[in-house]
Write a protein that holds these residues in place. Structure first.
Motif, PDB file in Angstrom:
ATOM      1  N   LEU A 185      11.677  10.699  23.916  1.00  0.00           N
ATOM      2  CA  LEU A 185      12.201  10.201  22.960  1.00  0.00           C
ATOM      3  C   LEU A 185      11.584  10.102  21.449  1.00  0.00           C
ATOM      4  O   LEU A 185      10.323   9.825  21.458  1.00  0.00           O
ATOM      5  CB  LEU A 185      12.558   8.685  23.231  1.00  0.00           C
ATOM      6  N   ASP A 186      12.060  10.969  20.673  1.00  0.00           N
ATOM      7  CA  ASP A 186      11.379  11.150  19.337  1.00  0.00           C
ATOM      8  C   ASP A 186      11.773  10.083  18.273  1.00  0.00           C
ATOM      9  O   ASP A 186      13.163  10.044  17.826  1.00  0.00           O
ATOM     10  CB  ASP A 186      11.776  12.572  18.824  1.00  0.00           C
ATOM     11  N   GLU A 187      10.846   9.376  17.937  1.00  0.00           N
ATOM     12  CA  GLU A 187      10.897   7.987  17.070  1.00  0.00           C
ATOM     13  C   GLU A 187      12.312   7.266  17.386  1.00  0.00           C
ATOM     14  O   GLU A 187      13.251   7.212  16.567  1.00  0.00           O
ATOM     15  CB  GLU A 187      11.160   8.751  15.675  1.00  0.00           C
ATOM     16  N   PRO A 188      12.510   6.881  18.560  1.00  0.00           N
ATOM     17  CA  PRO A 188      13.777   6.177  18.815  1.00  0.00           C
ATOM     18  C   PRO A 188      14.008   4.878  18.180  1.00  0.00           C
ATOM     19  O   PRO A 188      15.174   4.389  18.253  1.00  0.00           O
ATOM     20  CB  PRO A 188      13.585   5.715  20.466  1.00  0.00           C
ATOM     21  N   LYS A 199       4.842  15.266  15.650  1.00  0.00           N
ATOM     22  CA  LYS A 199       5.218  14.525  16.643  1.00  0.00           C
ATOM     23  C   LYS A 199       6.595  15.543  17.118  1.00  0.00           C
ATOM     24  O   LYS A 199       6.649  15.874  18.491  1.00  0.00           O
ATOM     25  CB  LYS A 199       5.637  13.144  16.481  1.00  0.00           C
ATOM     26  N   THR A 200       7.356  15.765  16.067  1.00  0.00           N
ATOM     27  CA  THR A 200       8.794  16.336  16.605  1.00  0.00           C
ATOM     28  C   THR A 200       8.541  17.575  17.172  1.00  0.00           C
ATOM     29  O   THR A 200       9.174  18.167  18.114  1.00  0.00           O
ATOM     30  CB  THR A 200       9.549  16.369  15.296  1.00  0.00           C
ATOM     31  N   THR A 201       7.507  18.387  16.473  1.00  0.00           N
ATOM     32  CA  THR A 201       7.428  19.722  16.893  1.00  0.00           C
ATOM     33  C   THR A 201       6.987  19.718  18.295  1.00  0.00           C
ATOM     34  O   THR A 201       7.106  20.581  19.155  1.00  0.00           O
ATOM     35  CB  THR A 201       6.129  20.435  15.737  1.00  0.00           C
TER      36      THR A 201
HETATM   37 MG   LIG Z   1       9.480  13.554  13.393  1.00  0.00          MG
END
Ligand SMILES: [Mg+2]
Ligand SMILES: Nc1ncnc2c1ncn2[C@@H]1O[C@H](COP(=O)(O)OP(=O)(O)O)[C@@H](O)[C@H]1O
Lengths: 380, 319
Positions: free
Chosen positions: B162-165, B48-50
């Motif tokens: 929004l990354d894992e907000p 996800k982050t990538t």
């Molecule tokens: Mg991540």
């Protein structure tokens, strides 16, 4: 837009630095402690060193010289020996530390306008101590030569030659300029250089890598801010901190040792500035290529240790092994320590320091260029 | 201009070489409509982050393209950086700057001011305003999360990533946060948010599952649940451990997973759930289970996700 962003980047850095509880102690206490402790920890001050004189000349000049040395207060003529061999036996018994041999024809040589030599052998536990004894004695002898020969209107000079002690540590190093013959003041410029290195190198290395760990670096990268603005926003505060720490250090040196720079303060600050910018670039480069703050810290320490140890602060360069001396020429810290000593102790002007200036400048350009190209807002 | 705010086509990104290579993103394609709240659901390490880094122009893909509001993430990254807001995984705030100063800093970075964007951040900022002089480091987790969102919004972006907000935030704040996202989406901002919590998926208009760098099933949570191919029985008995073993051996069982106190048994198609429930009760009593409770149930997003995982052979497979 650029200028406004830079202004706020700076405002933010200053706020953060001022709020950092270790920053103020760092800027004031660090120079204080270094300047108080280090010179004393490494006191090599010379008093009443036991000396053996081998006078082969038995002339008025040679006796005059002996007199001068004895009255300097640094040396005490304990023995006279007829030969060098016999003089060595005193050293071997530990009764004396220095042999000064005045050769035959000393007076004649000086009278004829030739340069006369004296031979010096120092028993020293380490190279630094030996070099200090030499520097002291050299100072006394040159002082004698300057005055006496002027009085006599002679165009000669006295050359001090080192002679190797058999199977003992050879002392070849020569202190270059310490007209005060005082180790404390001799250490001060080096310590100032060290402080500048720490402020630039370590603090800068911690800074960007810290923002990466915090995650704020990604926020910044995703913004339209130019990386040159961002890096300038980091560089300028460290530069100002470096200047502050130098000035505070000079103030402390004045209070503690009554030492004021003989040379010009602007020249000194110019060197400090360029060096500091160089090391900040070095720190920024390290922090932009390392994955974590810890990694940046370790690598920075590794290099700073090398820079210090090979910078001539504790060990004179001439008493290092040959291979090491080549490395010294690549060491920016060495150039700065040298320049600082020349400016503060000897009063050298900018024109006499061009070599050091260009060396430090190249280093600064090199590392800031590296910082600029390795700091990426977009990862590959 | 297309109706899409974000379009990814065959995005791929690999880290490392040889044996240690990780295909973090593997041929990902999806579209986010304008004004949509889009969820990327996947476990830790799914990519996800990538994916966010590729979409926000922080990282260059090995292959494939991504277009955000009509701008290519590689070619037009300058334009993209003016119109997106990004809230990285761990809320990145300066702990030693106050709420106000953090906001001002991020506004200035994007060439804006807090005053100019006050209206758009107001729904969130009103929670923070009483603490505006407080250092960010001294805020609670929920407050930090709101401040991070404000910082990502302070230049009035068109798209919000929004990354894992909601990771690491208390349940009340999590609920509040999704409500705030709803408000923002109503203002017309397109939002892409990731989460490892499947129960948050229903808050999104459309979701995609991310697993092993791949993205699948872009659809509304409702449609995804409706397409679930198995009848489900939620089963409970006194001996939870042997229950799972026994359920898996039940004739007609496709697979079985633990959901808290209940085991969810997915049945092979054919045969009604009611009929199967009776057979199952007899089967379990025969195996010596007590206090048996069996209820037919509708598929939840978690069920869809579990099934998906097991197909992919991910690490959440047969538990
Ligand atoms: Mg991540
Ligand atoms: N910079 C990187 N270098 C090497 N591997 C990475 C890097 N970033 C992520 N990975 C790897 O890629 C995979 C996906 O990671 P990530 O995108 O962070 O997943 P998620 O955000 O869903 O947890 C993981 O296996 C992770 O270890």
């Amino acid at each position: 837009m650029g200028r406004k962003v830079l202004k706020y980047l700076l405002e933010k850095e200053f706020k953060q630095n001022l709020r950092n509880p270790i920053m103020l102690p760092l800027i004031i206490v660090l120079p204080l402690i270094q300047l108080v402790v280090l010179p004393f920890a490494a006191t090599y001050e010379i008093r009443n060193v036991e000396m053996v004189i081998v006078d082969n000349d038995h002339s008025a000049f040679s006796r005059d010289l002996e007199q001068k040395i004895a009255s300097s207060g640094y040396f005490r003529t304990r023995y006279h020996a007829p030969t060098y061999q016999e003089a060595l036996s005193y050293i071997e018994k530990g009764d004396a530390a220095v042999v000064l041999e005045i050769p035959q024809h000393f007076e004649n040589d000086l009278g004829d306008g030739r340069s006369a030599q004296v031979f010096l052998s120092v028993d020293a536990v380490d190279g630094t101590q030996a070099s200090i004894v030499e520097a002291y004695l050299n100072g006394v002898i040159q002082d004698y030569a300057a005055r006496t020969l002027r009085e006599e209107a002679l165009q000669s000079q006295v050359e001090v030659r080192n002679r190797k002690l058999p199977s003992r540590i050879q002392a070849t190093a020569q202190m270059r300029f310490n007209p005060f013959l005082d180790y404390q003041t001799y250490m001060v410029p080096g310590i100032l250089a060290m402080l500048l290195t720490l402020v630039g190198g370590i603090l800068a290395a911690l800074n960007i890598s810290g923002e990466r760990e915090l995650g704020t670096l990604e926020q910044i990268n995703v913004s339209p801010v130019r990386k040159s603005d961002y890096l300038l926003g980091k560089l300028i505060p460290f530069w100002i901190m470096g200047l502050l720490i130098t000035l505070i250090g000079l103030g402390i040196a004045w209070l503690l040792y009554g030492l004021t720079p003989r040379g010009s303060l602007p020249t000194l600050l110019l060197f400090a500035t360029i060096y500091n910018i160089g090391f900040t670039g070095f720190g920024l480069f390290l922090s932009s290529v390392s994955k974590s703050q810890q990694q940046a810290m370790f690598v920075a320490f590794f290099f700073l240790l090398i820079f210090f140890l090979m910078g001539g602060l504790f060990t004179p360069v001439s008493s290092m092994p040959h291979w090491a001396q080549y490395i010294v020429y690549l060491n920016p810290t060495w150039y700065l320590i040298d320049a600082m000593r020349l400016i503060i102790l000897k009063g050298s002007g900018f024109a006499q320091l061009l070599d050091q200036f260009y060396a430090i400048l190249s280093f600064a350009v090199f590392f800031n260029f590296l910082a600029l190209i390795t700091f990426r807002k977009t990862a590959k | 201009m297309s109706d899409y705010s974000v379009s990814a086509r065959d995005l791929s990104k690999k880290f490392g070489h040889g044996h240690h290579a990780v295909q973090a993103v593997d041929g990902v394609s999806f579209d986010v409509k304008k004004g949509e709240l889009f969820g990327l659901i996947g476990p830790d390490g799914a990519g996800k982050t990538t994916l966010f880094r590729l979409l926000t122009s922080l990282m260059i893909p090995d292959s494939g393209t991504a277009v955000v509001e009509g701008f290519d993430t590689v070619k037009d990254y300058r334009q993209i950086r003016r119109i997106i807001g990004y809230m990285p995984g761990r809320f990145s705030l300066y702990q030693d700057l106050s709420v106000e100063e953090n906001l001002k800093f991020f506004a200035t970075l994007f060439g804006s001011t807090v005053a100019k964007s006050y209206d758009s951040i107001k729904p969130i900022y009103r929670y923070l305003e009483p603490f505006k002089k407080r250092m960010a480091g001294k805020l609670s987790g929920g407050m930090k999360q709101k401040l991070a969102l404000c910082c990502a919004l302070v230049h009035a972006p068109k798209v919000l990533f929004l990354d894992e907000p909601t990771t690491g935030v208390d349940p009340v704040s999590r609920k509040e946060f999704w409500e705030m996202l709803g408000t923002l989406q109503e203002q017309g901002i397109s939002i892409v948010a990731s989460t490892p919590y499947m129960n948050e998926a229903v808050r999104c208009h459309r979701i995609a599952f991310v697993q092993n760098g791949k993205v699948s099933e872009c659809d509304t949570p409702e449609n995804i649940r409706r397409r679930f191919p198995h009848a489900i029985l939620a089963v409970k008995s006194r001996d939870t451990f042997t229950l799972l073993q026994d359920l898996r051996k039940f004739p007609g069982a496709h697979s079985c997973y633990s959901f808290g106190n209940y085991q969810h048994l997915y049945l092979h198609s054919g045969g009604g759930a009611g009929d199967a429930a009776d057979r199952l009760r007899a089967y379990l009593e025969d195996k010596g289970h007590h206090d048996i409770s069996i209820q037919p149930m509708e598929a939840s997003i978690e069920d869809c996700f579990m099934l998906r995982m097991s197909k992919e052979g991910g690490r959440y497979g047969d538990v």
